[in-house]
Design a protein around this motif. Structure first.
Motif, mmCIF file in Angstrom:
data_model
loop_
_atom_site.group_PDB
_atom_site.id
_atom_site.type_symbol
_atom_site.label_atom_id
_atom_site.label_comp_id
_atom_site.label_asym_id
_atom_site.label_seq_id
_atom_site.Cartn_x
_atom_site.Cartn_y
_atom_site.Cartn_z
ATOM 1 N N ARG A 234 0.832 -1.206 0.000
ATOM 2 C CA ARG A 234 0.000 0.000 0.000
ATOM 3 C C ARG A 234 0.867 1.256 0.000
ATOM 4 N N ASP A 235 1.980 1.215 0.735
ATOM 5 C CA ASP A 235 2.881 2.372 0.745
ATOM 6 C C ASP A 235 3.492 2.611 -0.633
ATOM 7 N N ALA A 238 0.929 4.235 -2.803
ATOM 8 C CA ALA A 238 0.823 5.676 -2.530
ATOM 9 C C ALA A 238 1.935 6.443 -3.232
ATOM 10 N N LEU A 239 3.124 5.856 -3.264
ATOM 11 C CA LEU A 239 4.238 6.490 -3.978
ATOM 12 C C LEU A 239 3.941 6.571 -5.473
ATOM 13 N N ARG A 241 1.064 6.836 -6.847
ATOM 14 C CA ARG A 241 0.085 7.912 -7.047
ATOM 15 C C ARG A 241 0.785 9.265 -7.056
ATOM 16 N N GLU A 242 1.736 9.477 -6.149
ATOM 17 C CA GLU A 242 2.469 10.741 -6.104
ATOM 18 C C GLU A 242 3.283 10.961 -7.376
ATOM 19 N N ASP A 274 -6.616 -2.910 -4.032
ATOM 20 C CA ASP A 274 -6.302 -1.643 -3.353
ATOM 21 C C ASP A 274 -5.196 -0.898 -4.091
ATOM 22 N N ILE A 278 -5.782 2.852 -5.563
ATOM 23 C CA ILE A 278 -4.985 3.980 -5.060
ATOM 24 C C ILE A 278 -4.302 4.722 -6.202
ATOM 25 N N THR A 279 -3.825 3.991 -7.202
ATOM 26 C CA THR A 279 -3.062 4.611 -8.283
ATOM 27 C C THR A 279 -3.917 5.052 -9.459
#
Length: 340
Positions: A234-235, A238-239, A241-242, A274, A278-279
């Motif tokens: 998940r981390d 998130a990266l 997505r950034e 997930d 998220i992405t």
């Protein structure tokens, strides 16, 4: 015949046309060089071979004209070679999308399970992925594609490249056990993101820079749950997505954690879903070879929009031909000199 000559002339080109200005240089040099001062003393030593030749009735003047012709032919051939004659041929336009795609493929021990089929035969999951994945990669001509394999460790099996055939062969050559037998989803996806986010030129071959206006995509395929590595999936999502990198996930295998029925090493569908959510990507569920083929076609459509790139002209150099002629003339002059 005339049409062929016209086509040849239309394709003919010179890399350095100004070099042709050197052609009259020997005449200019002969005109500008000062003549020998009058009254100078000198002597003429006639070789015995010339005397013998004259005795046989050979024409010294004719031999002199032949030598002059060889010298001028040598000079003209050198100048033409220096001008760089070439044929400019149009190349077939290739499809281009400006996309960069990194495939992160699970190579854990569970990929050995024989619960897929190909051509009517039961095969391992890895064999099915190789067949379908290699076909998908070869269809993506115009994209820059790379391959990461992961298990206990993660490894870049094929650096991002426009050479889709080489990347497809790297996938076909993948073997279980190269990087362990567990499932490090976070590390595998993280390495794929690292290659996608690399500055232009870093970790890329010559001429493999990032295309302008490119879209970056990661395709994550796994048949297990994250149980190795140093990062949390998940981390890593998130990266992604950034970084603006979309991730498509493929959950492989007939069973998952929700209906495992005691089976070990089943795919974690929720975790992969997930990551895709998220992405901003899309999650796919694959239980059969037909599902896998359908997913490859879906991703191909989602990441379509390819158009013909402007054709790049191919140049065929012709300078070796006049250079060879100059070499032959020089050899003939040398042979004539030794003969005298």
């Amino acid at each position: 015949m005339l049409s062929q000559l016209t086509a040849f002339l239309s394709a003919f080109d010179l890399a350095s046309p100004l070099a042709l200005l050197l052609l009259p240089l020997p005449l200019l040099a002969a005109r500008l060089m000062p003549a020998e001062a009058a009254g100078g003393s000198g002597a003429l030593k006639v070789p015995h071979s010339l005397v013998a030749a004259a005795a046989r009735g050979e024409s010294v003047a004719a031999r002199g004209r032949a030598r002059t012709l060889l010298i001028w032919t040598l000079w003209a051939a050198l100048v033409v070679a220096l001008a760089g004659p070439r044929l400019v041929l149009p190349a077939t336009a290739l499809p281009a999308s400006g996309r960069e795609i990194m495939i992160a493929m699970d190579l854990s021990g569970s990929m050995e399970r024989r619960d897929f089929s190909l051509d009517g035969e039961t095969v391992s999951r890895l064999a099915a992925v190789k067949r379908v994945g290699a076909d998908f990669i070869r269809r993506r001509a115009g994209d820059r594609i790379g391959l990461v394999i992961f298990a206990n460790e993660s490894f870049v099996s094929a650096s991002p490249s426009f050479d889709t055939a080489t990347v497809a062969r790297a996938l076909e050559d993948a073997q279980i056990g190269l990087v362990g037998r567990s499932t490090g989803i976070g590390d595998g996806l993280g390495l794929a993101l690292k290659r996608l986010a690399a500055p232009e030129g870093e970790g890329k071959g010559e001429g493999e820079g990032t295309p302008p206006g490119n879209s970056k995509v990661a395709i994550l395929l796994s048949d297990g749950a994250n149980n190795a590595g140093q990062t949390v999936p998940r981390d890593v999502a998130a990266l992604a997505r950034e970084l603006g990198i979309k991730v498509y996930t493929i959950a492989l295998g007939p069973r998952d954690l929700a209906n495992a029925d005691g089976e070990q090493d089943v795919v974690d569908v929720e975790a992969l879903r997930d990551i895709a959510t998220i992405t901003g990507g899309k999650a796919f569920r694959v239980k059969t070879t037909n599902d896998l083929i359908a997913v490859a076609e879906s991703i191909d459509e989602l990441e379509g929009g390819r158009a013909k790139a402007p054709p790049v002209p191919l140049r065929r150099d012709l300078w070796p031909w006049p250079a060879t002629l100059a070499l032959l003339c020089a050899a003939a002059l040398l042979a004539a000199r030794r003969a005298t």
